[in-house]
Motif scaffolding. Structure first.
Motif, PDB file in Angstrom:
ATOM      1  N   LYS A 181      52.093  40.981  35.028  1.00  0.00           N
ATOM      2  CA  LYS A 181      52.458  39.821  35.294  1.00  0.00           C
ATOM      3  C   LYS A 181      52.428  39.135  36.047  1.00  0.00           C
ATOM      4  CE  LYS A 181      55.990  38.786  30.930  1.00  0.00           C
ATOM      5  NZ  LYS A 181      56.880  38.324  30.618  1.00  0.00           N
ATOM      6  N   TYR A 197      60.955  41.730  39.095  1.00  0.00           N
ATOM      7  CA  TYR A 197      62.374  41.974  39.366  1.00  0.00           C
ATOM      8  C   TYR A 197      62.824  43.288  38.606  1.00  0.00           C
ATOM      9  CZ  TYR A 197      62.997  40.125  34.583  1.00  0.00           C
ATOM     10  OH  TYR A 197      63.302  40.447  32.770  1.00  0.00           O
ATOM     11  N   ASN A 325      56.291  37.640  26.358  1.00  0.00           N
ATOM     12  CA  ASN A 325      55.105  36.353  26.426  1.00  0.00           C
ATOM     13  C   ASN A 325      54.522  36.446  27.384  1.00  0.00           C
ATOM     14  OD1 ASN A 325      57.755  36.054  26.764  1.00  0.00           O
ATOM     15  ND2 ASN A 325      56.797  33.984  27.147  1.00  0.00           N
TER      16      ASN A 325
HETATM   17  N1  LIG Z   1      67.094  22.807  31.227  1.00  0.00           N
HETATM   18  C1  LIG Z   1      66.060  22.451  29.923  1.00  0.00           C
HETATM   19  O1  LIG Z   1      66.133  21.623  29.553  1.00  0.00           O
HETATM   20  C2  LIG Z   1      65.461  23.891  29.875  1.00  0.00           C
HETATM   21  C3  LIG Z   1      64.371  23.234  28.365  1.00  0.00           C
HETATM   22  C4  LIG Z   1      63.425  23.684  28.048  1.00  0.00           C
HETATM   23  C5  LIG Z   1      63.555  25.684  28.366  1.00  0.00           C
HETATM   24  N2  LIG Z   1      64.851  25.993  29.149  1.00  0.00           N
HETATM   25  C6  LIG Z   1      65.113  27.282  30.045  1.00  0.00           C
HETATM   26  O2  LIG Z   1      64.478  27.659  30.720  1.00  0.00           O
HETATM   27  C7  LIG Z   1      63.713  28.695  30.454  1.00  0.00           C
HETATM   28  C8  LIG Z   1      62.284  29.479  30.005  1.00  0.00           C
HETATM   29  O3  LIG Z   1      63.006  28.661  28.839  1.00  0.00           O
HETATM   30  P1  LIG Z   1      60.711  28.777  27.763  1.00  0.00           P
HETATM   31  O4  LIG Z   1      61.088  28.705  27.061  1.00  0.00           O
HETATM   32  O5  LIG Z   1      59.901  28.452  29.356  1.00  0.00           O
HETATM   33  O6  LIG Z   1      60.774  30.582  27.527  1.00  0.00           O
HETATM   34  P2  LIG Z   1      59.586  31.799  28.548  1.00  0.00           P
HETATM   35  O7  LIG Z   1      59.734  31.360  29.882  1.00  0.00           O
HETATM   36  O8  LIG Z   1      58.236  31.618  27.863  1.00  0.00           O
HETATM   37  O9  LIG Z   1      60.028  33.108  28.163  1.00  0.00           O
HETATM   38  C9  LIG Z   1      60.979  33.749  28.029  1.00  0.00           C
HETATM   39  C10 LIG Z   1      61.099  35.095  29.274  1.00  0.00           C
HETATM   40  O10 LIG Z   1      62.143  35.260  30.500  1.00  0.00           O
HETATM   41  C11 LIG Z   1      62.329  36.541  30.715  1.00  0.00           C
HETATM   42  N3  LIG Z   1      63.716  36.699  30.509  1.00  0.00           N
HETATM   43  C12 LIG Z   1      64.249  37.292  29.116  1.00  0.00           C
HETATM   44  N4  LIG Z   1      65.035  37.946  29.677  1.00  0.00           N
HETATM   45  C13 LIG Z   1      65.424  38.186  31.341  1.00  0.00           C
HETATM   46  C14 LIG Z   1      66.858  38.563  31.872  1.00  0.00           C
HETATM   47  N5  LIG Z   1      67.940  39.215  31.085  1.00  0.00           N
HETATM   48  N6  LIG Z   1      66.564  38.451  33.415  1.00  0.00           N
HETATM   49  C15 LIG Z   1      65.088  37.960  33.232  1.00  0.00           C
HETATM   50  N7  LIG Z   1      64.584  37.534  32.459  1.00  0.00           N
HETATM   51  C16 LIG Z   1      64.210  37.602  31.768  1.00  0.00           C
HETATM   52  C17 LIG Z   1      61.464  37.036  30.304  1.00  0.00           C
HETATM   53  O11 LIG Z   1      60.229  36.802  30.973  1.00  0.00           O
HETATM   54  P3  LIG Z   1      59.924  38.449  31.800  1.00  0.00           P
HETATM   55  O12 LIG Z   1      58.984  39.442  31.947  1.00  0.00           O
HETATM   56  O13 LIG Z   1      59.510  37.615  32.945  1.00  0.00           O
HETATM   57  O14 LIG Z   1      61.564  39.086  31.948  1.00  0.00           O
HETATM   58  C18 LIG Z   1      60.661  36.097  29.196  1.00  0.00           C
HETATM   59  O15 LIG Z   1      58.973  35.972  28.593  1.00  0.00           O
HETATM   60  C19 LIG Z   1      64.846  29.414  29.054  1.00  0.00           C
HETATM   61  O16 LIG Z   1      66.060  30.082  30.593  1.00  0.00           O
HETATM   62  C20 LIG Z   1      65.022  28.483  28.775  1.00  0.00           C
HETATM   63  O17 LIG Z   1      66.167  28.342  27.573  1.00  0.00           O
HETATM   64  C21 LIG Z   1      65.685  24.565  29.616  1.00  0.00           C
END
Ligand SMILES: NC(=O)c1ccc[n+]([C@@H]2O[C@H](COP(=O)([O-])OP(=O)(O)OC[C@H]3O[C@@H](n4cnc5c(N)ncnc54)[C@H](OP(=O)(O)O)[C@@H]3O)[C@@H](O)[C@H]2O)c1
Length: 335
Positions: A181, A197, A325
């Motif tokens: 990645k 990380y 992903n």
């Molecule tokens: N505030 C808002 O309005 C809003 C809206 C949409 C999404 N979000 C948040 O944005 C974040 C990303 O969402 P997304 O839909 O784009 O998902 P995403 O980043 O496509 O998928 C999640 C990624 O998080 C990483 N991850 C999983 N567990 C982890 C851990 N323990 N420590 C560090 N990294 C970890 C993984 O990548 P690695 O291989 O790099 O670990 C995974 O690919 C989420 O926290 C989601 O809840 C917030």
């Protein structure tokens, strides 16, 4: 017509297990006035769904047991008893993890992704793209030459957040969970730096990548990754708290032992703000227009990871928590 749907059977502890879900096949009711029958083509799996599967305090109410997992879908109209929707049209719905549904026409939106594939409506032009863009612009407020760090940088939100800061002139360092990645982020996306990380020398890598400290931190993950970045913030840093995925499945993440965050903020005169995309609805259309223009101009790379078949839905959802992903995770249900 029969459809299959996935309901929440019990509240997961840590990583969601197959037994946390119940599958059932049911016959759809006839389409009533003002209703539309939609066949699901793609459905979205998202980290926030895991948060809603628990009962703890959250910005969203918990998902009730015994009902379909809520979420956004891209579908095609099969039958319509509403003049706004015609059979064959693509639509966005909110009816969640099911292969089709009869829904009120008012709950559907038309899909307009211009020259991009319709699935972009679930990713780069959907709420993940809008979140990455608006949380960066509104809360991170990067300036040219700032060092901006984005966690989960190879994910759907992170890719957009990172490239938004880069397009605004900042130096962007992504954090992700594998060397592959990180290579993707520097070679393909063109970020200045990327740090794994999970590597044993993570904090040394972070020091080297952020030799001038961190001016903006876009936090998608929380936990130990965030602790390490907060140790390196500059005076006046802005911290956009977008997600805390490490806390959604706590069994897979060790608890933090660190200076309390308010103390860190005080020591650096820094600002930390939670971001919720639903509070920025009035800016979403303009954000989508900018993102579409950037994709067309080659200034924004986006990608999707697609699981094939409705039966893969739970596995695709689980892979968000194990980093399976790159970009937006989708499930392809039908052609
Ligand atoms: N505030 C808002 O309005 C809003 C809206 C949409 C999404 N979000 C948040 O944005 C974040 C990303 O969402 P997304 O839909 O784009 O998902 P995403 O980043 O496509 O998928 C999640 C990624 O998080 C990483 N991850 C999983 N567990 C982890 C851990 N323990 N420590 C560090 N990294 C970890 C993984 O990548 P690695 O291989 O790099 O670990 C995974 O690919 C989420 O926290 C989601 O809840 C917030």
């Amino acid at each position: 017509l029969n459809i299959t749907r996935i309901m929440l059977a019990r509240r997961p502890v840590g990583l969601p297990q197959d037994d946390d879900f119940r599958w059932e096949t049911v016959e759809l009711p006839p389409v009533g006035d003002g209703q539309v029958l939609v066949d699901t083509l793609y459905l979205s799996v998202d980290p926030y769904m895991r948060d809603r599967m628990s009962e703890g305090p959250s910005y969203a109410p918990p998902q009730a047991l015994g009902i379909v997992i809520a979420g956004t879908v891209l579908g095609r109209v099969r039958e319509s008893r509403d003049s706004n929707f015609q059979p064959g049209e693509l639509v966005l719905g909110g009816y969640g993890w099911q292969t089709g549904a009869v829904v009120p026409a008012a709950s559907l939106r038309h899909v307009d992704t211009g020259p991009l594939a319709p699935t972009a409506a679930l990713g780069v032009l959907g709420s993940t793209g809008v979140t990455g863009y608006l949380a960066m612009v509104e809360v991170g407020r990067p300036k040219p030459h700032d060092t901006v760090v984005v966690s989960a940088a190879a994910g759907a939100v992170g890719l957009v957040a990172a490239q938004t800061a880069r397009n605004l002139g900042a130096r962007v360092v992504g954090i992700a969970g594998s060397d592959a990645k990180c290579t993707y982020l520097t070679q393909h996306v063109g970020l200045e730096g990327a740090v794994n990380y999970k590597a044993s020398d993570f904090t040394d890598q972070l020091d080297r990548a952020c030799a001038q400290g961190v001016d903006v931190y876009f936090d998608n993950v929380g936990g130990p990754v965030t602790d390490a970045v907060l140790d390196r913030i500059n005076r006046g840093a802005r911290i956009a708290v977008c997600g805390q995925i490490s806390q959604h499945a706590p069994a897979v993440s060790p608890p933090s032992s660190h200076l309390p965050v308010p103390t860190i903020l005080l020591n650096h005169g820094a600002t930390m703000q939670g971001f919720m995309v639903m509070n920025y609805a009035s800016q979403a259309a303009a954000a989508r227009a900018t993102l579409a223009r950037w994709v067309n101009d080659g200034q924004l790379v986006y990608t999707e990871t697609t699981a094939e078949g409705f039966h893969e839905t739970v596995a695709a959802f689980r892979s968000l928590f194990t980093g399976g992903n790159i970009g937006k995770q989708l499930v392809k249900v039908a052609d």
